[in-house]
Every structure is written in structure tokens, then in C-alpha cells.
Design a protein around this motif. Structure first.
Motif, PDB file in Angstrom:
ATOM      1  N   LEU A  98      36.700  37.506  45.133  1.00 27.28           N
ATOM      2  CA  LEU A  98      37.710  37.209  46.143  1.00 27.28           C
ATOM      3  C   LEU A  98      38.405  38.518  46.522  1.00 27.28           C
ATOM      4  N   PRO A  99      37.645  39.508  47.008  1.00 28.66           N
ATOM      5  CA  PRO A  99      38.191  40.857  47.161  1.00 28.66           C
ATOM      6  C   PRO A  99      39.251  41.006  48.243  1.00 28.66           C
ATOM      7  N   ASN A 100      39.311  40.095  49.168  1.00 24.64           N
ATOM      8  CA  ASN A 100      40.241  40.268  50.285  1.00 24.64           C
ATOM      9  C   ASN A 100      41.555  39.530  50.086  1.00 24.64           C
ATOM     10  N   PHE A 101      41.810  39.107  48.873  1.00 23.67           N
ATOM     11  CA  PHE A 101      43.009  38.332  48.608  1.00 23.67           C
ATOM     12  C   PHE A 101      44.002  39.147  47.789  1.00 23.67           C
ATOM     13  N   SER A 102      45.275  38.887  48.048  1.00 25.57           N
ATOM     14  CA  SER A 102      46.335  39.560  47.283  1.00 25.57           C
ATOM     15  C   SER A 102      46.424  38.954  45.894  1.00 25.57           C
ATOM     16  N   LEU A 103      47.168  39.611  45.013  1.00 23.15           N
ATOM     17  CA  LEU A 103      47.370  39.076  43.671  1.00 23.15           C
ATOM     18  C   LEU A 103      48.084  37.728  43.707  1.00 23.15           C
ATOM     19  N   SER A 104      49.020  37.556  44.625  1.00 21.96           N
ATOM     20  CA  SER A 104      49.713  36.262  44.697  1.00 21.96           C
ATOM     21  C   SER A 104      48.761  35.165  45.165  1.00 21.96           C
ATOM     22  N   GLU A 105      47.810  35.506  46.017  1.00 18.20           N
ATOM     23  CA  GLU A 105      46.802  34.516  46.419  1.00 18.20           C
ATOM     24  C   GLU A 105      45.849  34.225  45.258  1.00 18.20           C
ATOM     25  N   LEU A 106      45.480  35.255  44.500  1.00 23.73           N
ATOM     26  CA  LEU A 106      44.636  35.044  43.326  1.00 23.73           C
ATOM     27  C   LEU A 106      45.354  34.158  42.307  1.00 23.73           C
ATOM     28  N   TYR A 107      46.652  34.331  42.193  1.00 26.76           N
ATOM     29  CA  TYR A 107      47.448  33.494  41.297  1.00 26.76           C
ATOM     30  C   TYR A 107      47.283  32.025  41.688  1.00 26.76           C
ATOM     31  N   LYS A 108      47.353  31.758  42.977  1.00 28.60           N
ATOM     32  CA  LYS A 108      47.189  30.378  43.455  1.00 28.60           C
ATOM     33  C   LYS A 108      45.784  29.856  43.155  1.00 28.60           C
ATOM     34  N   PHE A 109      44.787  30.719  43.318  1.00 25.79           N
ATOM     35  CA  PHE A 109      43.414  30.302  43.004  1.00 25.79           C
ATOM     36  C   PHE A 109      43.260  30.023  41.512  1.00 25.79           C
ATOM     37  N   ALA A 110      43.946  30.803  40.689  1.00 29.66           N
ATOM     38  CA  ALA A 110      43.827  30.652  39.237  1.00 29.66           C
ATOM     39  C   ALA A 110      44.403  29.327  38.742  1.00 29.66           C
ATOM     40  N   ILE A 111      45.282  28.701  39.516  1.00 30.93           N
ATOM     41  CA  ILE A 111      45.834  27.394  39.115  1.00 30.93           C
ATOM     42  C   ILE A 111      45.239  26.255  39.932  1.00 30.93           C
ATOM     43  N   ASP A 112      44.260  26.564  40.753  1.00 29.68           N
ATOM     44  CA  ASP A 112      43.621  25.554  41.598  1.00 29.68           C
ATOM     45  C   ASP A 112      42.965  24.470  40.737  1.00 29.68           C
ATOM     46  N   ASP A 113      42.876  23.275  41.280  1.00 31.09           N
ATOM     47  CA  ASP A 113      42.195  22.193  40.565  1.00 31.09           C
ATOM     48  C   ASP A 113      40.681  22.391  40.543  1.00 31.09           C
ATOM     49  N   ASP A 114      40.179  23.209  41.441  1.00 30.61           N
ATOM     50  CA  ASP A 114      38.739  23.483  41.503  1.00 30.61           C
ATOM     51  C   ASP A 114      38.381  24.545  40.462  1.00 30.61           C
ATOM     52  N   TRP A 115      37.582  24.173  39.478  1.00 34.07           N
ATOM     53  CA  TRP A 115      37.203  25.077  38.395  1.00 34.07           C
ATOM     54  C   TRP A 115      36.540  26.346  38.928  1.00 34.07           C
ATOM     55  N   LYS A 116      35.696  26.200  39.931  1.00 35.70           N
ATOM     56  CA  LYS A 116      34.992  27.366  40.478  1.00 35.70           C
ATOM     57  C   LYS A 116      35.989  28.382  41.046  1.00 35.70           C
ATOM     58  N   ARG A 117      37.004  27.912  41.708  1.00 36.15           N
ATOM     59  CA  ARG A 117      38.040  28.800  42.247  1.00 36.15           C
ATOM     60  C   ARG A 117      38.761  29.531  41.118  1.00 36.15           C
ATOM     61  N   ARG A 118      39.059  28.800  40.038  1.00 31.42           N
ATOM     62  CA  ARG A 118      39.741  29.435  38.904  1.00 31.42           C
ATOM     63  C   ARG A 118      38.873  30.532  38.295  1.00 31.42           C
ATOM     64  N   GLU A 119      37.569  30.256  38.168  1.00 32.95           N
ATOM     65  CA  GLU A 119      36.646  31.268  37.648  1.00 32.95           C
ATOM     66  C   GLU A 119      36.590  32.481  38.574  1.00 32.95           C
ATOM     67  N   GLN A 120      36.514  32.228  39.859  1.00 30.10           N
ATOM     68  CA  GLN A 120      36.472  33.325  40.822  1.00 30.10           C
ATOM     69  C   GLN A 120      37.712  34.197  40.717  1.00 30.10           C
ATOM     70  N   ALA A 121      38.863  33.582  40.541  1.00 31.26           N
ATOM     71  CA  ALA A 121      40.100  34.350  40.412  1.00 31.26           C
ATOM     72  C   ALA A 121      40.050  35.240  39.172  1.00 31.26           C
ATOM     73  N   GLY A 122      39.606  34.695  38.052  1.00 34.45           N
ATOM     74  CA  GLY A 122      39.516  35.479  36.821  1.00 34.45           C
ATOM     75  C   GLY A 122      38.545  36.635  36.940  1.00 34.45           C
ATOM     76  N   PHE A 123      37.396  36.371  37.546  1.00 37.39           N
ATOM     77  CA  PHE A 123      36.404  37.437  37.675  1.00 37.39           C
ATOM     78  C   PHE A 123      36.795  38.471  38.729  1.00 37.39           C
ATOM     79  N   GLU A 124      37.531  38.072  39.744  1.00 31.42           N
ATOM     80  CA  GLU A 124      38.039  39.060  40.692  1.00 31.42           C
ATOM     81  C   GLU A 124      39.092  39.936  40.021  1.00 31.42           C
ATOM     82  N   LEU A 125      39.925  39.334  39.186  1.00 35.94           N
ATOM     83  CA  LEU A 125      40.875  40.150  38.413  1.00 35.94           C
ATOM     84  C   LEU A 125      40.128  41.152  37.550  1.00 35.94           C
ATOM     85  N   ARG A 126      39.044  40.704  36.906  1.00 32.88           N
ATOM     86  CA  ARG A 126      38.244  41.614  36.083  1.00 32.88           C
ATOM     87  C   ARG A 126      37.706  42.772  36.929  1.00 32.88           C
ATOM     88  N   ALA A 127      37.181  42.475  38.120  1.00 32.94           N
ATOM     89  CA  ALA A 127      36.660  43.526  38.988  1.00 32.94           C
ATOM     90  C   ALA A 127      37.749  44.546  39.332  1.00 32.94           C
TER      91      ALA A 127
END
Length: 190
Positions: A7-36
């Protein structure tokens, strides 16, 4: 999802929202984008990881733990040492969601990928917390429940008996799972 920016085009606050999303895939994407982002610039990202690790929401803490899973081509002794400090902060997290990610997944991965740095740290934690908080000991035992235990069975067989002395059955069951895993390659010694 492997080997790409998530999720390279998103801010940290947007990644925060993805990390609490009900969609598991979105949460994983947020974690792995943080790792990147940690892999690209750990100096500016680790303070953010620190804040996320202290967040009251376990989904945020899990995303931060996932971000600590630095891939081999990006890891240096300096980065991995700093990452292990962060992992040490969540070893006692009582959230099942965070715990299942910390010991068996991220700590196991770091030990497998960076054994020269991670294994001595695990040994130090075991000596420090041998009969300490059950979640810490569970995480340390569970780190050997997958590939790490099979790759370093002798080290696992040095560590796991110490953790088996813990008086909590919760920890003892984690030790048994890891010993069963190690037995796949060290059947004669288990």
C-alpha cells in the motif's frame, strides 16, 4: 502479495485504518507495507513502530509486529538488534492475535533468518524469564514450533527443557508442540 509494495501510496494514518479493518487481507497488507517502509528507512520508521506496539488495539500491535519481519536482503545486524528490542516489548502481550504472530511467526522467522543475532537474544530472554510471565515463555517456546526448531534442533533442545520447567501448563503445551516439531529431525534425541 509477495515481493511487492503493498500500500505504498498511503499515509501512516491511512495504514493505521487498514490495520484495524475487518478485512484480514487489508490488515496483512498494512503490516507488510509497514515492513517495507522499515526496510527502506528504519531510522524514521522505528519510532512509529514503537507507538504502534503500545497501541491499545491488538490489530495495530500485530501490524507493528509483522513490520518487524525484516527480509534477509534488508537486514543488517544494527537493524535486527533494534527489531529484537521491539519484539521484546510485545513478548508479554496477552492478546491471542498478537501472540500468534510474535513467537511462532516473527520471532521464529528472525531466528531462522538471522540466527547469529536472534538465537543469543532468545537464550538471554530464556535465562531472564525462565519462570516469568507465561506469555513471554509461551512466545519463546513457540518460536521453535516451525522452521526454526527444525533448522536449529540442537539449540532448541538446549532451550526448550528450561522452558518446560515453567509451572504453567499453557507454557508446557507450547514446549511440547515445539519438541514434537524438533523431533522431526532429531527423533533419536527427543
Amino acid at each position: 502479495m509477495r515481493n511487492k509494495e503493498y500500500l505504498p501510496n498511503f499515509s501512516l494514518s491511512e495504514l493505521y485504518k487498514f490495520a484495524i479493518d475487518d478485512d484480514w487481507k487489508r490488515r496483512e497488507q498494512a503490516g507488510f507495507e509497514l515492513r517495507a517502509r522499515v526496510e527502506k528507512d528504519h531510522i524514521s520508521m522505528l519510532p512509529h513502530i514503537d507507538r504502534w506496539l503500545e497501541d491499545p488495539n491488538d490489530r495495530i500491535r500485530r501490524a507493528a509486529v509483522l513490520a518487524c519481519m525484516v527480509r534477509k536482503k534488508y537486514g543488517t545486524p544494527e537493524i535486527i538488534t533494534k527489531i529484537l528490542v521491539r519484539i521484546g516489548k510485545v513478548l508479554n502481550d496477552d492478546s491471542l492475535y498478537v501472540r500468534k504472530c510474535t513467537g511462532p511467526f516473527v520471532l521464529g522467522y528472525l531466528g531462522y533468518t538471522y540466527p547469529e543475532i536472534t538465537l543469543p537474544q532468545i537464550k538471554l530472554w530464556v535465562h531472564s524469564y525462565m519462570n516469568g510471565p507465561k506469555y513471554i515463555c509461551w512466545n519463546l517456546a513457540s518460536a521453535f514450533s516451525q522452521a526454526l526448531g527444525r533448522r536449529y534442533p540442537d539449540f532448541a533442545l538446549e532451550i526448550l527443557p528450561r522452558l518446560a520447567q515453567h509451572n504453567d501448563k499453557f507454557v508446557q503445551r507450547a514446549v511440547i508442540r515445539s519438541i514434537c516439531n524438533v523431533a522431526k529431525v532429531k527423533r533419536d534425541q527427543v
